[in-house]
Motif scaffolding. Structure first.
Motif, short mmCIF file in Angstrom:
data_model
loop_
_atom_site.label_atom_id
_atom_site.label_comp_id
_atom_site.label_asym_id
_atom_site.label_seq_id
_atom_site.Cartn_x
_atom_site.Cartn_y
_atom_site.Cartn_z
N SER A 109 0.82 -1.21 0.00
CA SER A 109 0.00 0.00 0.00
C SER A 109 0.86 1.25 0.00
O SER A 109 2.00 1.24 0.47
CB SER A 109 -0.91 0.01 1.22
OG SER A 109 -1.75 -1.12 1.24
N ARG A 123 0.84 6.61 4.33
CA ARG A 123 -0.37 7.27 4.83
C ARG A 123 -0.58 8.63 4.17
O ARG A 123 -1.71 9.05 3.92
CB ARG A 123 -0.27 7.43 6.35
CG ARG A 123 -1.51 8.08 6.97
CD ARG A 123 -1.34 8.25 8.47
NE ARG A 123 -2.48 8.94 9.04
CZ ARG A 123 -2.52 9.38 10.30
NH1 ARG A 123 -1.48 9.19 11.09
NH2 ARG A 123 -3.58 10.01 10.75
N ASP A 136 -3.89 12.99 2.09
CA ASP A 136 -4.15 11.71 2.75
C ASP A 136 -4.38 10.62 1.69
O ASP A 136 -5.02 10.87 0.67
CB ASP A 136 -5.38 11.81 3.64
CG ASP A 136 -5.20 12.82 4.77
OD1 ASP A 136 -4.18 13.53 4.77
OD2 ASP A 136 -6.08 12.89 5.64
N THR A 137 -3.90 9.43 1.95
CA THR A 137 -4.12 8.31 1.03
C THR A 137 -5.05 7.25 1.61
O THR A 137 -5.53 6.39 0.89
CB THR A 137 -2.80 7.62 0.67
OG1 THR A 137 -2.30 6.92 1.82
CG2 THR A 137 -1.77 8.62 0.18
N ASN A 138 -5.25 7.27 2.92
CA ASN A 138 -6.05 6.23 3.57
C ASN A 138 -5.38 4.87 3.46
O ASN A 138 -6.00 3.84 3.68
CB ASN A 138 -7.46 6.17 2.98
CG ASN A 138 -8.47 5.55 3.94
OD1 ASN A 138 -8.29 5.62 5.15
ND2 ASN A 138 -9.51 4.93 3.41
N ARG A 139 -4.09 4.88 3.07
CA ARG A 139 -3.29 3.66 2.92
C ARG A 139 -4.02 2.60 2.10
O ARG A 139 -3.97 1.41 2.37
CB ARG A 139 -2.88 3.10 4.27
CG ARG A 139 -1.95 4.01 5.05
CD ARG A 139 -1.38 3.33 6.27
NE ARG A 139 -0.55 2.20 5.89
CZ ARG A 139 0.73 2.30 5.52
NH1 ARG A 139 1.30 3.49 5.48
NH2 ARG A 139 1.41 1.23 5.22
N SER A 140 -4.72 3.05 1.10
CA SER A 140 -5.48 2.15 0.25
C SER A 140 -4.99 2.29 -1.18
O SER A 140 -4.57 3.36 -1.60
CB SER A 140 -6.98 2.49 0.32
OG SER A 140 -7.69 1.82 -0.70
N LEU A 198 -8.04 8.34 -2.89
CA LEU A 198 -9.10 9.25 -2.44
C LEU A 198 -9.31 10.34 -3.48
O LEU A 198 -10.44 10.74 -3.76
CB LEU A 198 -8.73 9.85 -1.10
CG LEU A 198 -8.62 8.88 0.10
CD1 LEU A 198 -8.12 9.62 1.32
CD2 LEU A 198 -9.96 8.22 0.37
N MET A 236 -11.60 15.49 -4.26
CA MET A 236 -12.01 14.66 -3.13
C MET A 236 -13.53 14.68 -3.07
O MET A 236 -14.14 15.75 -3.19
CB MET A 236 -11.45 15.20 -1.83
CG MET A 236 -9.95 15.09 -1.71
SD MET A 236 -9.42 13.48 -1.15
CE MET A 236 -9.85 13.59 0.59
N SER A 263 -4.56 18.24 3.32
CA SER A 263 -4.85 18.31 4.76
C SER A 263 -3.81 19.10 5.55
O SER A 263 -3.96 19.28 6.76
CB SER A 263 -4.94 16.89 5.34
OG SER A 263 -3.73 16.17 5.11
#
Length: 324
Positions: free
Chosen positions: A29, A32, A133-137, A141, A262, A280
């Motif tokens: 992944s 963050r 932010d990536t949301n660790r996915s 996003l 977003m 952010s």
């Protein structure tokens, strides 16, 4: 023997192979946070438009990177053809690099770094680092508002040895997929149209690798990318429709771009479809402080309902990483 094929079986097999390579190169992944370095005008422009631009690789200097990757494809292709493949596989492989190059005008990239305190980037790309932010996915996003666009993370891969190894593995996988999903030798208009579809599908998947390639001299950038391309339906007999739907979202200026936004509103009474300010945090180059600009950025964020976003300057004594 009459020619027959399973385009869906071919596409599924090649997708599995490319995904395996990408997983190895991506290393799991994303972090963050990812950071985009830009100017004061870039910060305020992104805040006010609530969008980050992904630029077309065909009309900027980074377009050379796709050509660089295509050259690697040609080199590895010649080696594989010398080893010997079937007639159908040869027809498909020989058209790959040119087909990938033809997709440059529909390949868009937004660039990031994994470090939020990179003096290298502050000096080269702008006085401000924006934190996203990536949301660790693996599902970004940030994305295009168009359902016709596919967006994905790519960690840039530096060094010819790794790149050649990835392309070699991919080309051999394509040749195996052709062997497993076709019979006979293509001849006649129908067979030629099928070969064209298979070539296009293979090129789209090879492009998934090429967009992550850069020459070794750029290694200090330690770059991650968000790429935006048409959401193609593999094995489709009408791929032009996907391109047409995607083209509507492209802003055509001196440098063509698509907007990345977003989802979600910033206040309950705002229209539900209005996007949020996408970053952010804002970090200013500690060696070039500008309190007036920081205050103006805070004003713009307040006006866009995000006064909570911090705008900071790193103290000089903090450890700065040279592109890491």
């Amino acid at each position: 023997m009459p020619f027959s094929t399973s385009p869906v079986g071919f596409a599924n097999e090649v997708v599995a192979g490319i995904n395996s390579i990408r997983l190895t190169l991506l290393g799991g992944s994303p972090p963050r946070f990812l950071f985009h370095y830009t100017s004061f005008a870039g910060v305020t422009g992104i805040a006010e438009s609530r969008a980050l631009r992904a630029f077309c690789v065909a009309n900027q200097k980074d377009g050379s990177e796709i050509r660089y990757g295509a050259e690697i494809v040609d080199i590895e292709l010649k080696k594989i053809l010398r080893e010997g493949v079937g007639a159908t596989a040869g027809m498909i492989l020989e058209g790959l690099s040119q087909q990938a190059l033809s997709r440059m005008d529909r390949t868009f990239v937004a660039c990031f770094c994994s470090s939020g305190k990179s003096l290298f980037h502050w000096q080269r790309y702008g006085e401000y680092g924006l934190r996203f932010d990536t949301n660790r996915s693996c599902e970004p996003l940030l994305r295009s508002t168009s359902m016709a666009a596919a967006t994905g993370y790519h960690r840039v891969i530096y060094g010819r040895a790794k790149q050649k190894s990835a392309i070699r593995f991919a080309l051999r996988g394509i040749a195996r997929a052709v062997s497993n999903n076709t019979n006979g030798t293509p001849s006649g208009p129908w067979a030629e149209s099928i070969v064209k579809i298979l070539t296009r599908d293979a090129a789209e998947l090879i492009l998934d690798l090429l967009v992550a390639f850069k020459k070794l001299r750029y290694c200090p950038e330690r770059e991650w990318r968000l790429t935006v391309r048409p959401k193609t339906s593999l094995a489709s007999s009408a791929p032009e429709m996907a391109d047409h739907n995607f083209d509507i979202t492209v802003h055509r200026e001196e440098r063509n771009y698509v907007d990345l936004q977003m989802p979600g509103a910033t206040r309950f009474f705002e229209p539900l479809l209005r996007p949020a300010v996408p970053f952010s945090a804002v970090m200013q180059n500690p060696f070039r402080p500008n309190a007036k600009e920081r205050a103006l950025i805070r004003d713009v964020l307040e006006q866009n309902s995000r006064g909570d976003i911090p705008v900071t300057r790193f103290p000089l004594f903090m450890s700065l990483r040279h592109g890491r």
